[in-house]
Design an enzyme around this catalytic site. Structure first.
Site, short mmCIF file in Angstrom:
data_model
loop_
_atom_site.label_atom_id
_atom_site.label_comp_id
_atom_site.label_asym_id
_atom_site.label_seq_id
_atom_site.Cartn_x
_atom_site.Cartn_y
_atom_site.Cartn_z
N GLN A 80 31.59 -10.74 -27.60
CA GLN A 80 32.08 -11.81 -26.72
C GLN A 80 33.16 -12.65 -27.40
O GLN A 80 34.20 -12.94 -26.81
CB GLN A 80 30.90 -12.70 -26.31
N LYS A 110 28.68 -9.06 -22.20
CA LYS A 110 27.63 -9.47 -21.26
C LYS A 110 27.21 -8.34 -20.33
O LYS A 110 26.08 -8.34 -19.81
CB LYS A 110 28.17 -10.60 -20.37
N ASP A 162 27.86 -15.35 -12.76
CA ASP A 162 27.12 -16.22 -13.67
C ASP A 162 27.92 -17.50 -13.91
O ASP A 162 29.13 -17.44 -14.15
CB ASP A 162 26.87 -15.50 -15.00
N GLU A 184 18.09 -18.49 -18.03
CA GLU A 184 18.77 -19.03 -16.84
C GLU A 184 17.86 -18.88 -15.62
O GLU A 184 16.88 -18.14 -15.64
CB GLU A 184 20.06 -18.24 -16.56
N GLU A 208 20.21 -15.49 -22.96
CA GLU A 208 20.54 -16.74 -22.28
C GLU A 208 19.45 -16.95 -21.22
O GLU A 208 19.29 -16.13 -20.31
CB GLU A 208 21.93 -16.69 -21.64
N ARG A 237 27.19 -11.80 -28.98
CA ARG A 237 28.11 -12.89 -29.32
C ARG A 237 29.32 -12.42 -30.11
O ARG A 237 30.40 -13.03 -30.00
CB ARG A 237 27.37 -13.97 -30.12
N HIS A 273 24.64 -27.04 -22.98
CA HIS A 273 24.97 -25.68 -23.44
C HIS A 273 26.49 -25.53 -23.60
O HIS A 273 26.97 -25.02 -24.62
CB HIS A 273 24.45 -24.64 -22.44
N ASP A 312 20.38 -13.44 -19.41
CA ASP A 312 21.75 -12.93 -19.49
C ASP A 312 22.02 -12.53 -20.95
O ASP A 312 22.56 -13.31 -21.73
CB ASP A 312 22.72 -14.02 -19.01
N GLU A 345 22.59 -21.26 -30.10
CA GLU A 345 22.48 -22.71 -30.18
C GLU A 345 21.28 -23.12 -31.04
O GLU A 345 21.35 -24.05 -31.82
CB GLU A 345 22.29 -23.32 -28.79
N THR A 376 21.54 -7.36 -17.68
CA THR A 376 21.06 -8.68 -17.27
C THR A 376 19.67 -8.46 -16.68
O THR A 376 19.51 -7.64 -15.77
CB THR A 376 21.97 -9.30 -16.20
MN MN Z 1 25.03 -16.64 -18.95
#
Ligand code: MN
Length: 394
Positions: A220, A233, A106, A181, A179, A217, A113, A213, A338, A237
């Site tokens: 992480q 993570k 990834d 993507e 996420e 948080r 971002h 993804d 975000e 996925t």
């Molecule tokens: Mn990602």
């Protein structure tokens, strides 16, 4: 015989023709192509055993001239009469993971971002690391937990140190996020020691899917220094079931934003591989964001070139994802951390206040791109629901 009705405004018209793996109650997994609201069973329609396989890998490994030849045959086939046994309603089939995932990597290719996450995770330093505009930053993910759209996501548990806590604790993630993507699937492998140049991208990459993804948080933030994301993570996925071939994305190809400073020579190519793909993120039925892929700083051709420049081989079934797609505006951010600015600015979702994901929440990410005929093609969606944690008592 059947003639498929293909409405002019279908996102799955003859300019698209994505491949997937489906099954029915009566037939095992096999390769199909999506046309309007039908799935065409390619093993039956083309009489080719490579499509009776339960994954796209054997076909993807056959290479670009074969992909082009089959696409031309399918284009003719679906505009004429097709054997009834080869045409199924898309609602009558189960979709599966379309390819066996070899390595999964990834990236972190959106400047907006990366800047936002830098501000949120490291408020006291420059948001972009000094390397960010010199190379596409990435990390190795976990290929065995890549799942297809529709697979429920169990809230992960783990170790986290929340704001105000003196010591880490164990428990269900309280900052579970998405996420949005795009992912790129390698068809033709490369040899150990032989890097893939940016302009060789289309000789190796078969197509693209939408990727979610999932990111815990809190896990992480505590674990990622200094080696990057790991358990925050790797629990899941999700990918969309239809692989849109690169050949269907010709009308979507655009320049990337200006890259300044100029990248090193191994990251430069003549071909345009920025992609004008529009995503939409739906949270419990409300569209909360529309991330624009066209604003991504690094192209997927540069990502693949970077992945192999040290001599690392790439394999059929390798999946590399772009990183979260975020534009300049708040309503184009591709992650909830975000969108809600670390939880400080809750969003109203289907009449309820949200910061991060709650049990029972459902997220769907869809995407479309310009088609050759002036219309649009669709990638379908990647959808999943959050289930409660099951490992909290450890
Ligand atoms: Mn990602």
């Amino acid at each position: 015989m059947t003639v498929i009705d293909i409405p002019a405004d279908s996102l799955f018209g003859i300019d698209n023709l994505p491949y997937g793996v489906f099954s029915t109650e009566n037939s095992p997994r096999r390769v199909g192509v999506r046309v309007a609201d039908k799935v065409v069973d390619l093993a039956v329609a083309l009489g080719d055993d490579v499509f009776a396989e339960p994954t796209l890998n054997p076909f993807m490994a056959q290479g670009k001239s074969r992909w082009d030849d089959v696409r031309a045959r399918i284009t003719t086939l679906v505009q004429g009469e097709i054997d009834d046994a080869a045409v199924l309603d898309v609602d009558a089939v189960a979709m599966h993971l379309p390819f066996d995932v070899a390595d999964y990597v990834d990236f972190y290719a959106s400047e907006h971002h990366a800047t936002n996450l830098g501000k949120l995770f490291r408020p006291d330093s420059a948001p972009l690391m000094p390397n960010w505009k010199h190379l596409p930053v990435g990390y190795h993910g976990r290929s065995s937990t890549v799942v297809v759209s529709g697979t429920d996501i169990v809230r992960p548990c783990g170790q986290r140190k929340l704001a105000g806590d003196d010591a880490p604790t164990f428990g269900p993630s309280v900052r579970l996020d998405i996420e949005a993507e795009m992912g790129f699937v390698v068809g033709v492998p490369s040899t150990l020691g032989e890097p893939i140049a940016p302009d060789e991208f289309a000789d190796h990459v078969f197509g693209a899917v939408i990727v979610n993804d999932w990111s815990a948080r809190d896990i992480q933030a505590w674990e990622y220094v200094p080696l990057g994301p790991f358990l925050g993570k790797s629990f899941a996925t999700s990918v969309s079931p239809w692989v849109v071939p690169l050949a269907a994305l010709e009308a979507a190809r655009v320049d990337t934003p200006t890259q300044d400073p100029q990248p090193l020579p191994y990251l430069r190519g003549e071909q345009k591989w920025g992609l004008d793909i529009d995503l939409a993120v739906e949270w419990n039925g409300d569209v909360v964001s529309r991330p624009p892929y066209a604003q991504m700083y690094w192209s997927p051709a540069q990502m693949l070139a970077h992945t192999t420049i040290n001599g690392a081989a790439s394999s059929t079934g390798d999946l590399f994802a772009s990183g979260t797609i975020s534009g300049t505006e708040k309503n184009t951010r591709g992650a909830f951390i975000e969108l809600t600015w670390g939880g400080a600015e809750p969003a109203t979702v289907a009449g309820e206040e949200r910061t991060f994901l709650q049990d029972g929440d459902e997220v769907s990410i869809s995407a479309t791109a310009p088609a050759a005929n002036g219309g649009r093609i669709g990638f379908g969606e990647v959808r999943a629901r959050i289930l409660p944690a099951t490992q909290a008592d450890r």
